[in-house]
Design an enzyme around this catalytic site. Sequence first.
Site, short mmCIF file in Angstrom:
data_model
loop_
_atom_site.label_atom_id
_atom_site.label_comp_id
_atom_site.label_asym_id
_atom_site.label_seq_id
_atom_site.Cartn_x
_atom_site.Cartn_y
_atom_site.Cartn_z
CB SER A 36 -0.91 0.00 1.23
OG SER A 36 -0.16 -0.04 2.42
CE1 TYR A 41 0.50 1.59 14.59
CE2 TYR A 41 -0.28 -0.47 13.70
CZ TYR A 41 0.19 0.80 13.51
OH TYR A 41 0.36 1.30 12.24
CG ASP A 89 1.14 -9.17 2.23
OD1 ASP A 89 2.21 -9.51 1.70
OD2 ASP A 89 0.67 -8.03 2.17
CG HIS A 91 4.34 0.49 12.70
ND1 HIS A 91 5.29 -0.47 12.43
CD2 HIS A 91 3.15 -0.09 12.44
CE1 HIS A 91 4.70 -1.59 12.05
NE2 HIS A 91 3.40 -1.39 12.04
CB CYS A 147 4.64 -2.85 7.32
SG CYS A 147 3.14 -3.86 7.36
#
Length: 776
Positions: free
Chosen positions: A450, A529, A616, A712, A744
């Site tokens: 993404s 999270y 994935d 993140h 990621c």
Amino acid sequence: MVQSSILGFPRMGVNRDLKKATEAYWAGKLSQEDLVAEGKRLRAEHWKIQKDAGVDIIPSNDFSFYDHVLDHIQLFGATPPRYTQHNLDPIDEFFAMGRGHQKPQTDKGPAVDVPSLEMVKWFDSNYHYVKPTLQDGQKFKLNANPKPVAEFLEAKEAGVVTRPVLLGPVSFLTLGKADRGQKVDPIDLLQDLLPVYEELLTKLKEAGAETVQIDEPVLVFDLPPRVKNAFKPAYEKLGSLGDKAPRLVFATYFGDIVHNIDVLRSLQNLYAIHIDVVRNPEQLETVIGALGPKQTLSVGVVDGRNIWKTNFKKAIEKVEVATQKLGKDRVLVASSSSLLHTPHTLASEKKLDEEVKDWFSFACEKAKELTIIAKAVTDGPASVRDEMEANAKSIEARATSKLTNDPKVKERQAKITDEMFERKSPFPTRIAQQQSNLNLPMFPTTTIGSFPQTKDIRIQRNKFTKGEITAEEYEKFIEKEIQDVVKIQDELGLDVYVHGEPERNDMVQYFGERLTGYVFTTHAWVQSYGSRCVRPPIIVGDISRPKAMTVKESKYAASISKKPMKGMLTGPITCLRWSFPRDDIHQSQQAQQLALALRDEVVDLESAGIFVIQVDEPALREGLPLRSGLAREDYLSWAVKSFRLSVAGVKDSTQIHSHFCYSEFQDFFSAIAALDADVLSIENSKSDAKLLKVFVDEAYPRHIGPGVYDIHSPRIPSEQEVKDRVQEMLEYLSPEQLWIDPDCGLKTRQWPETKAALTNMVNAAKSFRAQYAKAS
């Protein structure tokens, strides 16, 4: 009388209020004063919900602005020095540990650039906690205004007497690690940490707390002797406080503790023990037999991890096993774990089919379930006859519904053959054909799937969902987004492209919406999270694929791309684990149904000219049973088979990728190897590169892309930082094996930071490419 209790409540609020507030604060759009006030409002609202439901024992200190383990890191003065040296405000220091902190030098102060602490999965859930990161000679000191005390007093002032929740000392240390360059074994710090717990418990008693829930979930693990032996002296010390401290409720969940029953027998000085009998009902009688003569048992019978209505009849039967042996005054009826892992309330779901909606129970509804079960056990089922009859009717309706069974799916499952799990040739043959077909350079660069989901993307998707724009208008918008993403990848110089996934709302929900057997909610958000929430789809019946799900967008992207285009799919185990699964058939059957649906999609992508396909499986490790043994071996067997079934239908020249989140790879390395994926990408940037050693020790032959920077966090890694990470990786992996990629997907990031980080990543890869070209 049997009392009801909840181990923890969701934090986000009915409309993800906490997410909105924290993100506004990070963006500079909300003051710290207003953020703190919103936290106070949410806590009061959640305590009132539970009190109004009739719950007897309500938790406090289960709220967090980011993560409860991170709360404890700050509470105990265990913040690593790299965060304390910048003199940040305590709440900014707290967020810096959770998500990193980066700001340029200004007239008001020097530059700050610190990455976040490592974040890993909370046991076998999709919640992530921040890992305590400890120093040699670590000193602990209780915060001057301890959060558990402050929130207990806050609830008391609001007219609610609560049971504060703490993470226990053995679990806090066991779930931690030594900081980079440090050698300390965290459990060796126990004697230094215990005085802080003693001081905290004393302060809680002085504030008026009669009981404290102290969570020691690591007791469900197979523990090394040094950790296992730490419980007895630790709780003897805490128990020796006597009347100076509240009575302790020692809580375990997510598994059974029978293998550690000797530890439980050594804790008979504690007031109560909590066990999870949703996950492991067979442990109930053994645990009852290990209790002291006056100990209370908290029986977790309402599922804190799933959304199905509790079967009152079965739950009452379990509780009565305890009351018959201990008496009603020594039994609590409880949620199996914190309700953190469930959505807020079913009342928000206005669009769910009423038949299906009747099968569900979210956090607010589970609170009411607990009070009904407690009353039924205390006063007899006749005292809640109407509720019992309605519950039995719901359970029966679900069991007999036509929505759950599809004979065609079961027929296809019965025809699966051994050949369907195998690629046509071994890896050396495949990789040679793939290299000839794809012509990739050394150190190939790619992203995980993404790209940023901008505000405009969300607005257009919302308009399409509401019918405010036509399908044709939405499709043209998506095509324009794909064009922009392809152009950006051209400019960045990446080697394998992705289409950016602008049409996708979530990596599981998107596929679930295109498969039979799923239903979807509008407000059933669950914290993953920090401020990140997910809305897991719900598997209610047999699964199949009516038509292609991703081919149109991937085929279009490939048609305008100069480089190989990667098709992006979510694997069967992740689709299963990141949904709320059925509890009426084994998860292996659900995974196999998903694998067959994905197999059709993989073959269709290849037929459309997509010769790199990523399936994935970030949740593969998450699903691993917490203890070694037959259950773990069985899980790995069917999980691996499900993945292989989904990808094995392609030609040798088509390259299969897969992606994994943070994992202790040594726990399931044989399964990783057995997947037979051509390329693995793994979330690795916050881990020590020596974790890759297992790939060397096991002579892993295929290609691998350990993430070189953390997605993140909004922090941008420098080119040199990426080079340093790659150099570390080359100590364990060969240059021919190594791919360069982020940790990621980039969905949650903004475009400026994304472009800057990827530019540095690509430049680092080019530098190594040039270096090795000279060497050859």
